[in-house]
Design an enzyme around this catalytic site. Structure first.
Site, PDB file in Angstrom:
ATOM      1  N   TYR A   1       0.822  -1.205   0.000  1.00 18.36           N
ATOM      2  CA  TYR A   1       0.000   0.000   0.000  1.00 18.36           C
ATOM      3  C   TYR A   1       0.856   1.254   0.000  1.00 18.36           C
ATOM      4  O   TYR A   1       2.067   1.202   0.172  1.00 18.36           O
ATOM      5  CB  TYR A   1      -0.942  -0.004   1.216  1.00 18.36           C
ATOM      6  CG  TYR A   1      -0.276   0.350   2.536  1.00 18.36           C
ATOM      7  CD1 TYR A   1       0.573  -0.549   3.177  1.00 18.36           C
ATOM      8  CD2 TYR A   1      -0.478   1.588   3.123  1.00 18.36           C
ATOM      9  CE1 TYR A   1       1.191  -0.217   4.379  1.00 18.36           C
ATOM     10  CE2 TYR A   1       0.133   1.928   4.326  1.00 18.36           C
ATOM     11  CZ  TYR A   1       0.968   1.017   4.954  1.00 18.36           C
ATOM     12  OH  TYR A   1       1.584   1.346   6.132  1.00 18.36           O
TER      13      TYR A   1
ATOM     14  N   LYS B   1       6.485  -2.011   1.821  1.00 19.34           N
ATOM     15  CA  LYS B   1       5.325  -1.376   2.482  1.00 19.34           C
ATOM     16  C   LYS B   1       4.153  -2.346   2.401  1.00 19.34           C
ATOM     17  O   LYS B   1       3.220  -2.196   1.606  1.00 19.34           O
ATOM     18  CB  LYS B   1       5.006  -0.010   1.847  1.00 19.34           C
ATOM     19  CG  LYS B   1       4.183   0.883   2.777  1.00 19.34           C
ATOM     20  CD  LYS B   1       4.321   2.341   2.414  1.00 19.34           C
ATOM     21  CE  LYS B   1       3.341   3.237   3.149  1.00 19.34           C
ATOM     22  NZ  LYS B   1       3.486   3.286   4.597  1.00 19.34           N
TER      23      LYS B   1
ATOM     24  N   GLU C   1      12.910   2.429  13.747  1.00 18.35           N
ATOM     25  CA  GLU C   1      12.001   3.486  13.266  1.00 18.35           C
ATOM     26  C   GLU C   1      10.759   3.500  14.144  1.00 18.35           C
ATOM     27  O   GLU C   1      10.597   2.661  15.028  1.00 18.35           O
ATOM     28  CB  GLU C   1      11.623   3.226  11.798  1.00 18.35           C
ATOM     29  CG  GLU C   1      10.852   1.936  11.566  1.00 18.35           C
ATOM     30  CD  GLU C   1      10.413   1.728  10.116  1.00 18.35           C
ATOM     31  OE1 GLU C   1      10.309   2.691   9.348  1.00 18.35           O
ATOM     32  OE2 GLU C   1      10.131   0.565   9.775  1.00 18.35           O
TER      33      GLU C   1
ATOM     34  N   LEU D   1      11.292   1.069   6.784  1.00 19.67           N
ATOM     35  CA  LEU D   1      10.688   1.557   5.540  1.00 19.67           C
ATOM     36  C   LEU D   1      11.395   2.867   5.184  1.00 19.67           C
ATOM     37  O   LEU D   1      11.516   3.750   6.042  1.00 19.67           O
ATOM     38  CB  LEU D   1       9.193   1.820   5.737  1.00 19.67           C
ATOM     39  CG  LEU D   1       8.515   2.310   4.464  1.00 19.67           C
ATOM     40  CD1 LEU D   1       8.293   1.149   3.505  1.00 19.67           C
ATOM     41  CD2 LEU D   1       7.210   3.017   4.754  1.00 19.67           C
TER      42      LEU D   1
END
Ligand code: PDD
Length: 283
Positions: A32, A145, A177, A201
């Site tokens: 996505y 993702k 992250e 990511l």
């Protein structure tokens, strides 16, 4: 009535049906993107579409459009919905097939859905927020993702339970992250953020911020940093399509700097606003 896209066709929400054997629904087998809209224009749209194609390729989903065709469809959707400020959400799943872990034996068409959502543009400076830390329990392909967000969801829930905005994840001693964002620290005038490898990511906002650091001649190291460096940093901030560039005032109850958005973070917030203006006009 707001329109959505199902497999390239514009439809009303009430017309859209998702099969219970869609592999996205049963396995999270898909990818996505979330793209920000300012003044009716896509911010960093090309970078998002490119990352979508990369994510899809990494799990062998083939998107039956060119990047330009997909971009045109998304622009048309924003225009049709007369969206000025908000986001586009889009996802591609591997498609519909009788439930079996293996890829469908026969070729199936991927299922593609896109819709828009209003979200006011944050004007002016945003207040810094509080964060907690959480062990990063996700898989080792965080560069994709993927629709599989259980690890991220469980981390975010830790933040919510502590009355905080974000959970900063770490693998052992190394900060990776946020649950839905990238994390940066500033110490002695220089910035550090985890390198864009399989453990994070590579956020589009992160990439834009790194470019801005280059322009502003702020020294940046894409280098792993420790929990101790995080807690002792002069400034901590996080970035994503939703939060843009936002300061972090407190981590696990420990005040960072003077507990407010630090000077380097402010500089980058201003530069980020200018970049939005450059791409989409004044907000
Ligand atoms: N999340 N890291 C993770 C794990 C994320 O989920 C996101 C974004 C980011 C930042 O990426 P970008 O700057 O491209 O938005 C980093 C989106 C917004 C979401 O899931 O809603």
């Amino acid at each position: 009535m707001e329109k959505m896209i199902l497999n390239g066709e514009m439809k009303d929400r009430s017309e859209i049906r998702i099969d219970i054997e869609d592999r996205g629904y049963q396995f999270g087998d898909g990818v996505y993107e979330v793209i920000r809209i300012y003044n009716g224009l896509l911010f960093a749209g090309d970078m998002h579409i490119k990352r979508l194609f990369q994510s899809a390729e990494l799990i062998s989903i083939s998107i039956p459009y060119t990047q330009e065709e997909l971009m045109e469809q998304l622009k048309r959707l924003v225009k049709t919905n007369d969206l000025q400020s908000g986001i586009i959400y889009l996802q591609y799943t591997r498609g519909v097939s009788p439930r079996s872990h293996a890829f469908p034996f026969h070729q199936v068409e991927p299922v593609y859905v896109a819709y828009t959502k209003e979200m006011p543009a944050a004007k002016g400076e945003k207040a810094a927020v509080r964060a907690v830390t959480a062990e990063d329990i996700r898989w080792l392909r965080c560069n994709i993702k993927s629709l599989n967000l259980l690890g991220n969801i469980l981390a975010k829930e830790e933040a919510v339970k502590a009355g905080c905005e974000e959970a900063i994840q770490h693998r052992g001693d190394i900060v990776t992250e946020g649950s839905s964002s990238n994390v940066f620290i500033a110490a002695n005038g220089a910035i550090k953020t985890h390198p864009a490898n399989n453990l994070i990511l590579n956020g589009i906002t992160r990439q834009v911020v790194l470019q801005l650091c280059g322009k502003l001649e702020i020294p940046v190291q894409e280098e792993a940093f420790t929990m101790e460096e995080l807690l002792k940093a002069d400034e901590v901030f996080y970035t994503s399509t939703g939060v843009e560039v936002t300061g972090i005032s407190e981590v696990d109850g420990k005040i960072i700097g003077n507990g407010q958005t630090g000077p380097l973070t402010q500089k980058l917030q201003q530069a980020f606003c200018q970049e939005i203006e450059r791409q989409c006009g004044r907000i």
